[in-house]
Design a protein around this motif. Structure first.
Motif, PDB file in Angstrom:
ATOM      1  N   SER A  61       5.762  14.176 -24.971  1.00 20.52           N
ATOM      2  CA  SER A  61       5.280  15.234 -25.867  1.00 20.52           C
ATOM      3  C   SER A  61       3.992  15.847 -25.347  1.00 20.52           C
ATOM      4  O   SER A  61       3.037  15.132 -24.979  1.00 20.52           O
ATOM      5  N   THR A  62       3.959  17.189 -25.297  1.00 20.74           N
ATOM      6  CA  THR A  62       2.751  17.884 -24.847  1.00 20.74           C
ATOM      7  C   THR A  62       1.625  17.766 -25.866  1.00 20.74           C
ATOM      8  O   THR A  62       0.449  17.934 -25.504  1.00 20.74           O
ATOM      9  N   GLU A  63       1.960  17.462 -27.129  1.00 14.78           N
ATOM     10  CA  GLU A  63       0.918  17.306 -28.140  1.00 14.78           C
ATOM     11  C   GLU A  63       0.002  16.132 -27.829  1.00 14.78           C
ATOM     12  O   GLU A  63      -1.186  16.155 -28.174  1.00 14.78           O
ATOM     13  N   MET A  64       0.536  15.119 -27.158  1.00 17.63           N
ATOM     14  CA  MET A  64      -0.294  13.976 -26.790  1.00 17.63           C
ATOM     15  C   MET A  64      -1.350  14.397 -25.773  1.00 17.63           C
ATOM     16  O   MET A  64      -2.514  13.977 -25.877  1.00 17.63           O
ATOM     17  N   ARG A  65      -0.957  15.224 -24.798  1.00 16.33           N
ATOM     18  CA  ARG A  65      -1.927  15.699 -23.825  1.00 16.33           C
ATOM     19  C   ARG A  65      -2.955  16.612 -24.484  1.00 16.33           C
ATOM     20  O   ARG A  65      -4.152  16.522 -24.190  1.00 16.33           O
ATOM     21  N   GLU A  66      -2.513  17.492 -25.383  1.00 19.29           N
ATOM     22  CA  GLU A  66      -3.435  18.406 -26.042  1.00 19.29           C
ATOM     23  C   GLU A  66      -4.423  17.665 -26.931  1.00 19.29           C
ATOM     24  O   GLU A  66      -5.613  18.001 -26.972  1.00 19.29           O
ATOM     25  N   SER A 111       0.824  -1.206   0.000  1.00 16.94           N
ATOM     26  CA  SER A 111       0.000   0.000   0.000  1.00 16.94           C
ATOM     27  C   SER A 111       0.862   1.262   0.000  1.00 16.94           C
ATOM     28  O   SER A 111       0.530   2.252  -0.668  1.00 16.94           O
ATOM     29  N   GLY A 112       1.986   1.240   0.728  1.00 15.31           N
ATOM     30  CA  GLY A 112       2.875   2.392   0.725  1.00 15.31           C
ATOM     31  C   GLY A 112       3.462   2.653  -0.644  1.00 15.31           C
ATOM     32  O   GLY A 112       3.538   3.799  -1.098  1.00 15.31           O
ATOM     33  N   ALA A 113       3.874   1.587  -1.341  1.00 15.78           N
ATOM     34  CA  ALA A 113       4.422   1.759  -2.685  1.00 15.78           C
ATOM     35  C   ALA A 113       3.354   2.255  -3.654  1.00 15.78           C
ATOM     36  O   ALA A 113       3.622   3.136  -4.490  1.00 15.78           O
ATOM     37  N   PHE A 114       2.143   1.712  -3.547  1.00 12.78           N
ATOM     38  CA  PHE A 114       1.061   2.136  -4.447  1.00 12.78           C
ATOM     39  C   PHE A 114       0.731   3.608  -4.254  1.00 12.78           C
ATOM     40  O   PHE A 114       0.628   4.377  -5.227  1.00 12.78           O
ATOM     41  N   LEU A 115       0.552   4.031  -3.000  1.00 16.18           N
ATOM     42  CA  LEU A 115       0.227   5.434  -2.744  1.00 16.18           C
ATOM     43  C   LEU A 115       1.387   6.356  -3.114  1.00 16.18           C
ATOM     44  O   LEU A 115       1.162   7.472  -3.595  1.00 16.18           O
ATOM     45  N   THR A 116       2.603   5.901  -2.897  1.00 21.02           N
ATOM     46  CA  THR A 116       3.767   6.721  -3.265  1.00 21.02           C
ATOM     47  C   THR A 116       3.791   6.990  -4.762  1.00 21.02           C
ATOM     48  O   THR A 116       3.961   8.135  -5.203  1.00 21.02           O
ATOM     49  N   LEU A 117       3.602   5.955  -5.558  1.00 26.47           N
ATOM     50  CA  LEU A 117       3.621   6.126  -7.008  1.00 26.47           C
ATOM     51  C   LEU A 117       2.433   6.951  -7.487  1.00 26.47           C
ATOM     52  O   LEU A 117       2.587   7.823  -8.358  1.00 26.47           O
ATOM     53  N   LEU A 118       1.261   6.704  -6.913  1.00 24.58           N
ATOM     54  CA  LEU A 118       0.066   7.426  -7.360  1.00 24.58           C
ATOM     55  C   LEU A 118       0.143   8.910  -7.022  1.00 24.58           C
ATOM     56  O   LEU A 118      -0.026   9.776  -7.899  1.00 24.58           O
ATOM     57  N   LEU A 119       0.406   9.229  -5.758  1.00 30.35           N
ATOM     58  CA  LEU A 119       0.419  10.627  -5.341  1.00 30.35           C
ATOM     59  C   LEU A 119       1.596  11.387  -5.949  1.00 30.35           C
ATOM     60  O   LEU A 119       1.452  12.549  -6.350  1.00 30.35           O
ATOM     61  N   THR A 120       2.745  10.744  -6.033  1.00 29.08           N
ATOM     62  CA  THR A 120       3.902  11.400  -6.651  1.00 29.08           C
ATOM     63  C   THR A 120       3.630  11.688  -8.123  1.00 29.08           C
ATOM     64  O   THR A 120       3.977  12.769  -8.631  1.00 29.08           O
ATOM     65  N   SER A 121       3.002  10.759  -8.812  1.00 30.18           N
ATOM     66  CA  SER A 121       2.680  10.965 -10.226  1.00 30.18           C
ATOM     67  C   SER A 121       1.676  12.095 -10.399  1.00 30.18           C
ATOM     68  O   SER A 121       1.802  12.914 -11.326  1.00 30.18           O
ATOM     69  N   MET A 122       0.703  12.179  -9.510  1.00 30.73           N
ATOM     70  CA  MET A 122      -0.311  13.231  -9.613  1.00 30.73           C
ATOM     71  C   MET A 122       0.316  14.615  -9.422  1.00 30.73           C
ATOM     72  O   MET A 122       0.021  15.552 -10.183  1.00 30.73           O
ATOM     73  N   ILE A 123       1.174  14.762  -8.416  1.00 24.97           N
ATOM     74  CA  ILE A 123       1.822  16.053  -8.180  1.00 24.97           C
ATOM     75  C   ILE A 123       2.757  16.401  -9.328  1.00 24.97           C
ATOM     76  O   ILE A 123       2.782  17.538  -9.824  1.00 24.97           O
ATOM     77  N   ALA A 124       3.548  15.415  -9.784  1.00 20.80           N
ATOM     78  CA  ALA A 124       4.498  15.677 -10.865  1.00 20.80           C
ATOM     79  C   ALA A 124       3.771  16.044 -12.154  1.00 20.80           C
ATOM     80  O   ALA A 124       4.208  16.943 -12.891  1.00 20.80           O
ATOM     81  N   TYR A 125       2.666  15.369 -12.428  1.00 16.23           N
ATOM     82  CA  TYR A 125       1.900  15.704 -13.638  1.00 16.23           C
ATOM     83  C   TYR A 125       1.357  17.121 -13.552  1.00 16.23           C
ATOM     84  O   TYR A 125       1.358  17.862 -14.549  1.00 16.23           O
ATOM     85  N   TYR A 160       0.349   8.949 -19.550  1.00 16.38           N
ATOM     86  CA  TYR A 160       1.636   9.224 -18.915  1.00 16.38           C
ATOM     87  C   TYR A 160       2.181   8.003 -18.169  1.00 16.38           C
ATOM     88  O   TYR A 160       3.362   7.670 -18.317  1.00 16.38           O
ATOM     89  N   LEU A 161       1.347   7.382 -17.354  1.00 18.01           N
ATOM     90  CA  LEU A 161       1.848   6.252 -16.571  1.00 18.01           C
ATOM     91  C   LEU A 161       2.235   5.053 -17.437  1.00 18.01           C
ATOM     92  O   LEU A 161       3.269   4.419 -17.171  1.00 18.01           O
ATOM     93  N   PRO A 162       1.460   4.688 -18.462  1.00 18.49           N
ATOM     94  CA  PRO A 162       1.925   3.587 -19.330  1.00 18.49           C
ATOM     95  C   PRO A 162       3.248   3.869 -20.036  1.00 18.49           C
ATOM     96  O   PRO A 162       3.995   2.937 -20.347  1.00 18.49           O
ATOM     97  N   LEU A 163       3.541   5.154 -20.278  1.00 14.65           N
ATOM     98  CA  LEU A 163       4.807   5.520 -20.906  1.00 14.65           C
ATOM     99  C   LEU A 163       5.949   5.632 -19.885  1.00 14.65           C
ATOM    100  O   LEU A 163       7.088   5.905 -20.276  1.00 14.65           O
ATOM    101  N   SER A 164       5.639   5.444 -18.625  1.00 15.54           N
ATOM    102  CA  SER A 164       6.638   5.616 -17.557  1.00 15.54           C
ATOM    103  C   SER A 164       6.836   4.325 -16.776  1.00 15.54           C
ATOM    104  O   SER A 164       7.072   4.355 -15.565  1.00 15.54           O
ATOM    105  N   LYS A 165       6.752   3.181 -17.439  1.00  9.88           N
ATOM    106  CA  LYS A 165       6.849   1.900 -16.743  1.00  9.88           C
ATOM    107  C   LYS A 165       8.206   1.713 -16.075  1.00  9.88           C
ATOM    108  O   LYS A 165       8.294   1.198 -14.958  1.00  9.88           O
ATOM    109  N   ALA A 166       9.274   2.119 -16.764  1.00  9.42           N
ATOM    110  CA  ALA A 166      10.608   1.974 -16.161  1.00  9.42           C
ATOM    111  C   ALA A 166      10.747   2.839 -14.920  1.00  9.42           C
ATOM    112  O   ALA A 166      11.306   2.407 -13.900  1.00  9.42           O
ATOM    113  N   LEU A 167      10.222   4.052 -14.979  1.00 12.19           N
ATOM    114  CA  LEU A 167      10.262   4.951 -13.828  1.00 12.19           C
ATOM    115  C   LEU A 167       9.454   4.380 -12.671  1.00 12.19           C
ATOM    116  O   LEU A 167       9.904   4.390 -11.514  1.00 12.19           O
TER     117      LEU A 167
END
Length: 220
Positions: A175-180, A93-107, A197-204
């Motif tokens: 690429s920002t064009e993907m988001r737009e 649960s700690g790893a899941f929340l860490t990845l989710l919340l960190t990704s949300m803030i970074a995005y 974003y997350l599927p493109l960041s599997k290694a991260l």
């Protein structure tokens, strides 16, 4: 025509070659002994009497062989399984929340027209250099009613400024064009994050997920 293959030439070793092989094998055997000894010592200690352990008489083999330690751990109680279950729950649960919340803030920090982008970046940078310490952290956890709950082991360590900066830097390479284009198709930010974003960041995610699991496991 039948094809003929040349036989590989055998290279004869000289005295220097045999000397190197012998020294190399002896050195590797020495390393094996060094690496295996701590495990053998732990097993021997677990099978020895407390008096022998206290007197330092246990090395390779058990002294005064007994199974009291194993009977205490596995005999008639589920404490060991409950402990492992809670540890796995905290780590997962700690790893899941860490990845989710960190990704949300970074995005959020990758969006150019986000109003609080600069303030949030400065705020995160300050936390990298200053911390409240043990007592203020405990008082904060008590005020948030997190003491004596499972969340006190999970929530405080979910967000790290360093992790957010790394995630933001990685997301900026997308690429920002993907988001737009996703905006044009009617997708909201959460869907863009989860499906683009997350599927493109599997290694991260795999790297920092491993760090989060190990960190939470060791903490608990």
């Amino acid at each position: 025509m039948e094809q003929t293959y040349a036989k590989p030439m055998k290279i004869k070793k000289g005295v220097g070659g045999w000397t190197f092989d012998i020294i190399n094998h002896l050195f590797m055997m020495f390393l094996v002994v060094i690496f295996i000894y701590p495990f053998l010592n732990i097993i021997a200690i677990s099978l020895s009497s407390p008096m022998a352990i206290t007197n330092g008489r246990v090395s390779w083999l058990p002294v005064d062989f007994n199974l009291i330690g194993y009977e205490t751990v596995f005999g008639g109680t589920n404490r060991i399984w409950m402990a492992y279950g809670m540890t796995i729950f905290y780590a997962a649960s700690g790893a899941f929340l860490t990845l989710l919340l960190t990704s949300m803030i970074a995005y959020t920090l990758t969006i150019r027209d986000f109003v609080f982008k600069k303030f949030l970046t400065i705020y995160l940078a300050i936390t990298m250099f200053f911390s409240g310490g043990m007592i203020p952290t405990y008082l904060l956890m008590r005020q948030l009613s997190l003491t004596n709950t499972i969340w006190v082991m999970i929530l405080p360590g979910t967000i790290s400024a360093f992790n957010v900066i790394i995630f933001r830097t990685f997301f900026q390479s997308i690429s920002t064009e993907m988001r737009e284009s996703a905006y044009i198709d009617g997708a909201n930010d959460m869907r863009i994050l989860l499906q683009i974003y997350l599927p493109l960041s599997k290694a991260l995610l795999a790297t920092f997920g491993l760090f989060a699991v190990v960190g939470t496991w060791n903490t608990w």
